[in-house]
Design a protein around this motif. Structure first.
Motif, PDB file in Angstrom:
ATOM      1  N   GLY A  26       0.846  -1.195   0.000  1.00 46.85           N
ATOM      2  CA  GLY A  26       0.000   0.000   0.000  1.00 46.85           C
ATOM      3  C   GLY A  26       0.876   1.237   0.000  1.00 46.85           C
ATOM      4  N   ASN A  27       0.296   2.332   0.480  1.00 49.64           N
ATOM      5  CA  ASN A  27       1.049   3.589   0.541  1.00 49.64           C
ATOM      6  C   ASN A  27       1.790   3.773   1.850  1.00 49.64           C
ATOM      7  N   ARG A  28       1.418   3.006   2.866  1.00 47.94           N
ATOM      8  CA  ARG A  28       2.084   3.088   4.162  1.00 47.94           C
ATOM      9  C   ARG A  28       2.863   1.795   4.368  1.00 47.94           C
ATOM     10  N   PRO A  29       4.189   1.862   4.493  1.00 47.29           N
ATOM     11  CA  PRO A  29       4.967   0.632   4.620  1.00 47.29           C
ATOM     12  C   PRO A  29       4.679  -0.111   5.913  1.00 47.29           C
ATOM     13  N   GLY A  30       4.732  -1.429   5.823  1.00 44.07           N
ATOM     14  CA  GLY A  30       4.619  -2.288   6.995  1.00 44.07           C
ATOM     15  C   GLY A  30       5.954  -2.970   7.227  1.00 44.07           C
ATOM     16  N   PHE A  31       6.205  -3.336   8.459  1.00 50.46           N
ATOM     17  CA  PHE A  31       7.508  -3.908   8.806  1.00 50.46           C
ATOM     18  C   PHE A  31       7.380  -5.241   9.532  1.00 50.46           C
ATOM     19  N   SER A  32       6.292  -5.961   9.285  1.00 53.10           N
ATOM     20  CA  SER A  32       6.025  -7.204  10.012  1.00 53.10           C
ATOM     21  C   SER A  32       7.003  -8.324   9.671  1.00 53.10           C
ATOM     22  N   THR A  33       7.775  -8.202   8.587  1.00 51.50           N
ATOM     23  CA  THR A  33       8.733  -9.251   8.236  1.00 51.50           C
ATOM     24  C   THR A  33      10.103  -9.037   8.888  1.00 51.50           C
ATOM     25  N   ALA A  34      10.291  -7.902   9.548  1.00 48.71           N
ATOM     26  CA  ALA A  34      11.541  -7.663  10.279  1.00 48.71           C
ATOM     27  C   ALA A  34      11.586  -8.564  11.507  1.00 48.71           C
ATOM     28  N   ALA A  35      12.773  -8.923  11.921  1.00 52.06           N
ATOM     29  CA  ALA A  35      12.928  -9.698  13.147  1.00 52.06           C
ATOM     30  C   ALA A  35      12.458  -8.862  14.335  1.00 52.06           C
ATOM     31  N   ALA A  36      12.033  -9.526  15.391  1.00 49.79           N
ATOM     32  CA  ALA A  36      11.653  -8.831  16.623  1.00 49.79           C
ATOM     33  C   ALA A  36      12.854  -8.027  17.120  1.00 49.79           C
ATOM     34  N   PRO A  37      12.610  -6.905  17.799  1.00 53.26           N
ATOM     35  CA  PRO A  37      13.725  -6.036  18.211  1.00 53.26           C
ATOM     36  C   PRO A  37      14.861  -6.735  18.952  1.00 53.26           C
ATOM     37  N   GLU A  38      14.557  -7.608  19.899  1.00 55.33           N
ATOM     38  CA  GLU A  38      15.643  -8.266  20.637  1.00 55.33           C
ATOM     39  C   GLU A  38      16.461  -9.185  19.727  1.00 55.33           C
ATOM     40  N   THR A  39      15.809  -9.862  18.803  1.00 54.98           N
ATOM     41  CA  THR A  39      16.513 -10.706  17.835  1.00 54.98           C
ATOM     42  C   THR A  39      17.290  -9.835  16.857  1.00 54.98           C
ATOM     43  N   GLY A  40      16.657  -8.762  16.390  1.00 64.19           N
ATOM     44  CA  GLY A  40      17.315  -7.848  15.465  1.00 64.19           C
ATOM     45  C   GLY A  40      18.596  -7.277  16.048  1.00 64.19           C
ATOM     46  N   LYS A  41      18.534  -6.874  17.315  1.00 65.89           N
ATOM     47  CA  LYS A  41      19.724  -6.305  17.967  1.00 65.89           C
ATOM     48  C   LYS A  41      20.827  -7.348  18.075  1.00 65.89           C
ATOM     49  N   ARG A  42      20.462  -8.553  18.491  1.00 67.96           N
ATOM     50  CA  ARG A  42      21.461  -9.620  18.630  1.00 67.96           C
ATOM     51  C   ARG A  42      22.125  -9.927  17.288  1.00 67.96           C
ATOM     52  N   LEU A  43      21.328 -10.009  16.223  1.00 64.91           N
ATOM     53  CA  LEU A  43      21.883 -10.343  14.907  1.00 64.91           C
ATOM     54  C   LEU A  43      22.672  -9.175  14.316  1.00 64.91           C
ATOM     55  N   TYR A  44      22.243  -7.959  14.578  1.00 60.13           N
ATOM     56  CA  TYR A  44      22.996  -6.771  14.150  1.00 60.13           C
ATOM     57  C   TYR A  44      24.379  -6.784  14.784  1.00 60.13           C
ATOM     58  N   GLU A  45      24.434  -7.017  16.073  1.00 56.43           N
ATOM     59  CA  GLU A  45      25.715  -7.055  16.782  1.00 56.43           C
ATOM     60  C   GLU A  45      26.566  -8.224  16.306  1.00 56.43           C
ATOM     61  N   HIS A  46      25.931  -9.365  16.050  1.00 56.44           N
ATOM     62  CA  HIS A  46      26.661 -10.524  15.554  1.00 56.44           C
ATOM     63  C   HIS A  46      27.228 -10.245  14.160  1.00 56.44           C
ATOM     64  N   PHE A  47      26.434  -9.605  13.308  1.00 61.56           N
ATOM     65  CA  PHE A  47      26.899  -9.247  11.973  1.00 61.56           C
ATOM     66  C   PHE A  47      28.130  -8.337  12.055  1.00 61.56           C
ATOM     67  N   ALA A  48      28.073  -7.294  12.875  1.00 61.24           N
ATOM     68  CA  ALA A  48      29.194  -6.360  13.011  1.00 61.24           C
ATOM     69  C   ALA A  48      30.442  -7.088  13.516  1.00 61.24           C
ATOM     70  N   ALA A  49      30.277  -7.977  14.480  1.00 57.51           N
ATOM     71  CA  ALA A  49      31.410  -8.738  15.011  1.00 57.51           C
ATOM     72  C   ALA A  49      31.966  -9.697  13.954  1.00 57.51           C
ATOM     73  N   ALA A  50      31.092 -10.303  13.173  1.00 54.34           N
ATOM     74  CA  ALA A  50      31.526 -11.235  12.124  1.00 54.34           C
ATOM     75  C   ALA A  50      32.268 -10.490  11.021  1.00 54.34           C
ATOM     76  N   LEU A  51      31.833  -9.281  10.683  1.00 53.50           N
ATOM     77  CA  LEU A  51      32.530  -8.482   9.679  1.00 53.50           C
ATOM     78  C   LEU A  51      33.925  -8.101  10.191  1.00 53.50           C
TER      79      LEU A  51
END
Length: 147
Positions: free
Chosen positions: A87-112
């Protein structure tokens, strides 16, 4: 995971007017964890980005990676990469839950960083201001579900 990778001359991220991360020549990586992603997904994405040959060699061809040029990366979380635009307003339901997102973001940065790329980061979930000088411009979109 999804990432937007930009080849930059420099980039920085600020929170509340204070710079919290920056890099010189290298990559700005905007990254989003999606539902179903895990640490292995984050590590695969980091390895792919570390080896991504988007810097010019002596023959003026994109043939060098960020590691090859001795560059660095600024990694910034950006859940809006999960936007569903039916639609015209984006939805974000496919993003990981915030606690999972934070953990994976930090893991990605450490892996890089473990791939030999110096890494600085933004602050997960913060209202960030990102500044960059895109080199080229070169911008690459990566979705681990399709690549």
């Amino acid at each position: 995971m999804r990432a937007v990778v930009q080849r930059v001359c420099d980039a920085e991220v600020a929170v509340s007017g204070r710079v919290v991360g920056r890099c010189g020549r290298g990559l700005l990586v905007l990254v989003c964890a999606m539902q179903g992603d895990d640490e292995a997904t984050a590590a695969r994405l980091a390895a792919k980005i570390a080896k991504l040959r988007i810097f010019r060699d002596a023959g003026d061809r994109m043939n060098l990676s960020v590691r090859d040029i001795g560059g660095a990366a600024l990694v910034v979380s950006q859940f809006t990469l999960a936007a569903d635009l039916r639609g015209n307003r984006p939805g974000f339901s496919t993003a990981a839950a915030p606690e999972t997102g934070k953990r994976l973001y930090e893991h990605f940065a450490a892996a890089l960083a473990a791939e030999g790329v110096p890494v600085e980061t933004g602050i997960f979930g913060a209202d960030m201001k990102v500044g960059l000088t895109n080199d080229g411009p070169v911008t690459i979109w990566i979705d681990t579900a399709t690549s």
